[in-house]
Enzyme design. Structure first.
Site, mmCIF file in Angstrom:
data_model
loop_
_atom_site.group_PDB
_atom_site.id
_atom_site.type_symbol
_atom_site.label_atom_id
_atom_site.label_comp_id
_atom_site.label_asym_id
_atom_site.label_seq_id
_atom_site.Cartn_x
_atom_site.Cartn_y
_atom_site.Cartn_z
ATOM 1 N N SER A 51 0.830 -1.197 0.000
ATOM 2 C CA SER A 51 0.000 0.000 0.000
ATOM 3 C C SER A 51 0.876 1.264 0.000
ATOM 4 O O SER A 51 1.621 1.492 -0.951
ATOM 5 C CB SER A 51 -0.967 -0.055 1.184
ATOM 6 N N ASP B 250 -10.284 -6.238 -2.360
ATOM 7 C CA ASP B 250 -9.705 -4.973 -1.925
ATOM 8 C C ASP B 250 -10.454 -3.783 -2.530
ATOM 9 O O ASP B 250 -10.554 -3.653 -3.753
ATOM 10 C CB ASP B 250 -8.225 -4.912 -2.320
ATOM 11 N N HIS C 282 -7.354 -6.002 1.460
ATOM 12 C CA HIS C 282 -6.206 -5.113 1.296
ATOM 13 C C HIS C 282 -4.880 -5.696 1.782
ATOM 14 O O HIS C 282 -3.821 -5.161 1.477
ATOM 15 C CB HIS C 282 -6.488 -3.802 2.032
#
Length: 312
Positions: free
Chosen positions: A114, A260, A290
Site C-alpha cells: 500500500s 480490496d 487489502h
C-alpha cells in the site's frame, strides 16, 4: 533448524536525527534478505506481523521496519519538517545499505504494501542497483482513481451502502469526514484491511499481547499513525504512478486481493499492464482484501519464494 543458523533480533538504527526500529527474523541467515515497507502512512506492522510470516521466514531473512514517525520509531522529538516522502525515501536507502553491510550481501528483495508500495517505486527509481526484485502488494497508483473505482464498485454491488454513498456523493472529497465515512463503508463491505473479520481480531490481539509492542507501546502505535497521516497523506493523494514511474529496472511482481476496495485490484492491474520492467507478473489472491500477506500467508510465502529462487 539449528540455533546458530536462525536469526531473530530487534535493532534500533540511527538515521540522521532519529532512532528507528528494525525487526529481523529468519530460519537461516544465509537466505536472501527481504525488506518489507509497511502501509499507512504510519501503519507499522512489527507489533503483529510475526504471526503471519513464519513460512516466509523459511525462505528469507525478513526485515520489518517501523518507518520514521511510526510505531516504535515514533517520538515527540521527531522534527515535523523531516516528515516528507523524500526523507523517508532517503531513510529506506540508508536502511537497505546498512542491511547489505551487516549481512555482507550485494542486494536485497523489496516488498512494499500500500503506502509502502508508493515508497518502493520511488526508491527503485533512485537505487535499483540495491535490489534483486520488487513485490508490490496492493500497489498504490493514483489514490483519486482508486477511490472513484471503489465508489463505483460499491454503488453497483451493495444495495445498502449504495444509499449512504449516494448521500455522500462521488469523489473527489475535500473534507476528512467524507474520507472517513467512505472508509467505514469499505470496512462494512469487507473490502477493507481484511476480508475476513477474524484477521482483524488477531491483529488487535497481537498488538496488545505480543512481545514487540504490548499495551505499554500501543499508544506509540496510535500516536505514530496519527502523526504520520497528518504530514504524509497529502503526498499520498498527490502521487500518480502513471505519470511519475513508467518503468522499473528490476523484475517486478504485483499482488492484489480480489476483495480490496482500498486499492482495488483493477487499478493495480492497470499499472502492472502499463509499467515497463525486465520481467513482470500479476498475482490475484482470491480470498483477500487489502492485506493478502496477512489473509493468505502460505500463498504469499510461496509466491515470493518462487520468484526469489528463480532470480538468485
Amino acid at each position: 533448524m539449528s540455533e546458530n543458523t536462525s536469526i531473530s533480533f530487534m535493532k534500533k538504527l540511527r538515521i540522521e536525527n532519529t532512532k528507528q526500529m528494525l525487526m529481523i527474523n529468519g530460519n537461516d541467515k544465509a537466505n536472501p534478505l527481504l525488506l518489507f515497507l509497511h502501509g499507512g502512512p504510519g501503519t507499522s506492522q512489527i507489533g503483529f506481523i510475526r504471526s503471519y510470516q513464519k513460512e516466509l521466514e523459511q525462505h528469507f531473512t525478513v526485515v520489518n521496519w517501523d518507518q520514521r514517525g511510526s510505531g516504535l520509531s515514533y517520538t515527540q522529538q521527531i522534527p515535523q519538517s523531516s516528515m516528507t516522502i523524500s526523507q523517508i525515501i532517503k531513510d529506506t536507502i540508508q536502511v537497505t545499505e546498512w542491511l547489505l553491510d551487516y549481512f555482507s550481501k550485494t542486494k536485497v528483495y523489496l516488498a512494499g504494501h500500500s503506502w509502502g508500495s508508493l515508497l518502493a517505486l520511488h526508491v527503485l527509481q533512485e537505487r535499483p542497483d540495491l535490489f534483486h526484485a520488487y513485490y508490490g502488494i496492493s500497489q498504490v497508483t493514483n489514490t483519486q482513481l482508486e477511490e472513484k473505482t471503489a465508489y463505483d464498485s460499491l454503488r453497483k454491488t451493495n444495495r445498502f451502502l449504495s444509499v449512504a454513498l449516494g448521500l455522500l456523493g462521488p469523489p473527489p472529497w475535500n473534507k476528512k469526514i467524507q474520507h472517513f465515512i467512505f472508509r467505514v463503508c469499505i470496512e462494512l463491505s469487507r473490502g477493507g484491511f481484511t476480508h475476513h473479520r477474524r484477521h482483524i481480531l488477531t491483529v488487535l490481539y497481537q498488538l496488545l499481547a505480543g512481545n514487540e509492542y504490548g499495551i505499554k507501546n500501543i499508544s506509540r502505535f496510535i500516536r505514530g499513525q496519527r502523526f504520520s497521516a497528518k504530514y504524509l497523506t497529502d503526498d499520498l493523494f498527490r502521487f500518480d504512478a502513471f505519470n511519475s514511474v513508467s518503468s522499473i529496472k528490476v523484475p517486478s511482481f504485483f499482488i492484489s486481493g480480489r476483495h480490496d476496495l482500498i486499492v482495488p485490484a483493477e487499478t493495480s492491474k492497470q499499472y502492472y499492464q502499463f509499467v515497463d520492467a525486465p520481467e513482470k507478473r500479476w498475482h490475484y489472491f482470491k480470498n483477500s482484501a487489502h492485506t493478502p500477506h496477512i489473509e493468505e500467508p502460505s500463498l504469499f510465502a510461496n509466491t515470493l519464494s518462487k520468484h526469489a529462487v528463480y532470480h538468485l
